[in-house]
Design a protein around this motif. Structure first.
Motif, PDB file in Angstrom:
ATOM      1  N   THR A  97       0.747  -1.298  -0.061  1.00 42.64           N
ATOM      2  CA  THR A  97      -0.126   0.020  -0.095  1.00 42.64           C
ATOM      3  C   THR A  97       1.032   1.376   0.062  1.00 42.64           C
ATOM      4  O   THR A  97       0.612   2.035  -0.649  1.00 42.64           O
ATOM      5  N   LYS A  98       1.831   1.345   0.845  1.00 40.83           N
ATOM      6  CA  LYS A  98       2.642   2.451   0.985  1.00 40.83           C
ATOM      7  C   LYS A  98       3.341   2.592  -0.286  1.00 40.83           C
ATOM      8  O   LYS A  98       3.962   3.768  -0.693  1.00 40.83           O
ATOM      9  N   LYS A  99       3.643   1.635  -1.268  1.00 38.24           N
ATOM     10  CA  LYS A  99       4.268   1.849  -2.393  1.00 38.24           C
ATOM     11  C   LYS A  99       3.519   2.659  -3.564  1.00 38.24           C
ATOM     12  O   LYS A  99       4.223   3.241  -4.581  1.00 38.24           O
ATOM     13  N   VAL A 100       2.247   2.780  -3.271  1.00 33.04           N
ATOM     14  CA  VAL A 100       1.569   3.333  -4.309  1.00 33.04           C
ATOM     15  C   VAL A 100       1.548   4.860  -3.983  1.00 33.04           C
ATOM     16  O   VAL A 100       1.150   5.602  -5.055  1.00 33.04           O
ATOM     17  N   LEU A 101       1.992   5.250  -2.673  1.00 32.53           N
ATOM     18  CA  LEU A 101       1.880   6.621  -2.200  1.00 32.53           C
ATOM     19  C   LEU A 101       3.304   7.524  -2.690  1.00 32.53           C
ATOM     20  O   LEU A 101       4.348   6.757  -2.929  1.00 32.53           O
ATOM     21  N   THR A 102       3.123   8.835  -2.961  1.00 32.11           N
ATOM     22  CA  THR A 102       4.124   9.389  -3.379  1.00 32.11           C
ATOM     23  C   THR A 102       5.030   9.788  -2.106  1.00 32.11           C
ATOM     24  O   THR A 102       4.427   9.597  -0.970  1.00 32.11           O
ATOM     25  N   PRO A 103       6.304  10.252  -2.381  1.00 27.61           N
ATOM     26  CA  PRO A 103       7.107  10.585  -1.352  1.00 27.61           C
ATOM     27  C   PRO A 103       6.442  11.745  -0.270  1.00 27.61           C
ATOM     28  O   PRO A 103       6.541  11.582   0.873  1.00 27.61           O
ATOM     29  N   GLU A 104       5.742  12.638  -0.775  1.00 27.98           N
ATOM     30  CA  GLU A 104       4.903  13.645  -0.105  1.00 27.98           C
ATOM     31  C   GLU A 104       4.135  13.029   0.705  1.00 27.98           C
ATOM     32  O   GLU A 104       3.669  13.415   2.027  1.00 27.98           O
ATOM     33  N   GLN A 105       3.240  11.994   0.276  1.00 25.72           N
ATOM     34  CA  GLN A 105       2.228  11.438   0.825  1.00 25.72           C
ATOM     35  C   GLN A 105       2.920  10.536   2.119  1.00 25.72           C
ATOM     36  O   GLN A 105       2.142  10.506   2.967  1.00 25.72           O
ATOM     37  N   LEU A 106       3.697   9.972   1.719  1.00 22.12           N
ATOM     38  CA  LEU A 106       4.612   9.071   2.770  1.00 22.12           C
ATOM     39  C   LEU A 106       4.876   9.911   3.976  1.00 22.12           C
ATOM     40  O   LEU A 106       4.768   9.562   4.846  1.00 22.12           O
ATOM     41  N   ALA A 107       5.595  11.150   3.670  1.00 21.03           N
ATOM     42  CA  ALA A 107       5.988  11.855   4.681  1.00 21.03           C
ATOM     43  C   ALA A 107       4.770  12.402   5.462  1.00 21.03           C
ATOM     44  O   ALA A 107       4.807  12.337   6.767  1.00 21.03           O
ATOM     45  N   ARG A 108       3.758  12.718   4.943  1.00 19.16           N
ATOM     46  CA  ARG A 108       2.357  13.112   5.650  1.00 19.16           C
ATOM     47  C   ARG A 108       1.883  12.145   6.172  1.00 19.16           C
ATOM     48  O   ARG A 108       1.269  12.071   7.540  1.00 19.16           O
ATOM     49  N   LEU A 109       2.144  10.921   5.843  1.00 19.79           N
ATOM     50  CA  LEU A 109       1.396   9.653   6.303  1.00 19.79           C
ATOM     51  C   LEU A 109       2.123   9.425   7.917  1.00 19.79           C
ATOM     52  O   LEU A 109       1.498   8.970   8.604  1.00 19.79           O
ATOM     53  N   GLU A 110       3.458   9.477   7.697  1.00 20.72           N
ATOM     54  CA  GLU A 110       4.221   9.363   8.968  1.00 20.72           C
ATOM     55  C   GLU A 110       4.079  10.341  10.004  1.00 20.72           C
ATOM     56  O   GLU A 110       3.934  10.067  11.284  1.00 20.72           O
TER      57      GLU A 110
END
Length: 159
Positions: free
Chosen positions: A132-145
């Motif tokens: 699931t996390k592979k689908v997200l962009t780096p910006e979205q991953l940062a926001r998610l964290e």
């Protein structure tokens, strides 16, 4: 003296009425553990994950939502036999506990049977989360964290 007896009597009645409700609720059961509105684990095909990601402040594109749903639906499809086996073992365990004289050895054996299945299911769930996390962009991953950190702190009571 009569007034004192009356006050003590009324106090005991109030105490008994209050304690009856507490005793009827039992240990840790009731609405607090019902998880109303969550549904059965595995039946929603990824909608819960999408709701979590939306609450985390991620602006998912329709393509990302479709990819995430596909990943989670594949997980639910692949994990179905495992989840059914675990459910069967849980029911057998309940039956063992409900016996008049529960057999400790049989209960322990049932728990031993369940452990590798739980570990396998957890590993599958973690692999699905990584997909699931592979689908997200780096910006979205940062926001998610950062959102996960806030959620963790809220759960610990440290807003």
């Amino acid at each position: 003296m009569r007034l004192r007896r009356a006050i003590v009597g009324v106090g005991m009645i109030i105490f008994l009425l209050a304690s009856t409700g507490v005793m009827a609720a039992g240990w840790g059961g009731g609405v607090a553990r019902a998880h109303i509105g969550r549904g059965v684990k595995g039946e929603n095909g990824g909608e819960r994950c999408l709701r979590y990601l939306h609450r985390s402040g991620l602006d998912l594109t329709p393509e990302q939502e479709g990819q995430i749903l596909a990943v989670h639906q594949e997980f639910y499809r692949n994990s179905l036999p495992l989840r059914q086996n675990l459910q069967r073992l849980r029911l057998e365990l309940r039956r063992l506990w409900a016996e008049e004289k529960p057999d400790e050895a049989a209960i322990n054996q049932k728990l031993i049977e369940m452990t590798p299945l739980k570990i396998e299911l957890r590993a599958m769930a973690l692999a699905t989360w990584e997909e699931t996390k592979k689908v997200l962009t780096p910006e979205q991953l940062a926001r998610l964290e950062s959102a996960e950190g806030r959620i963790w702190l809220q759960r610990k009571g440290r807003r």
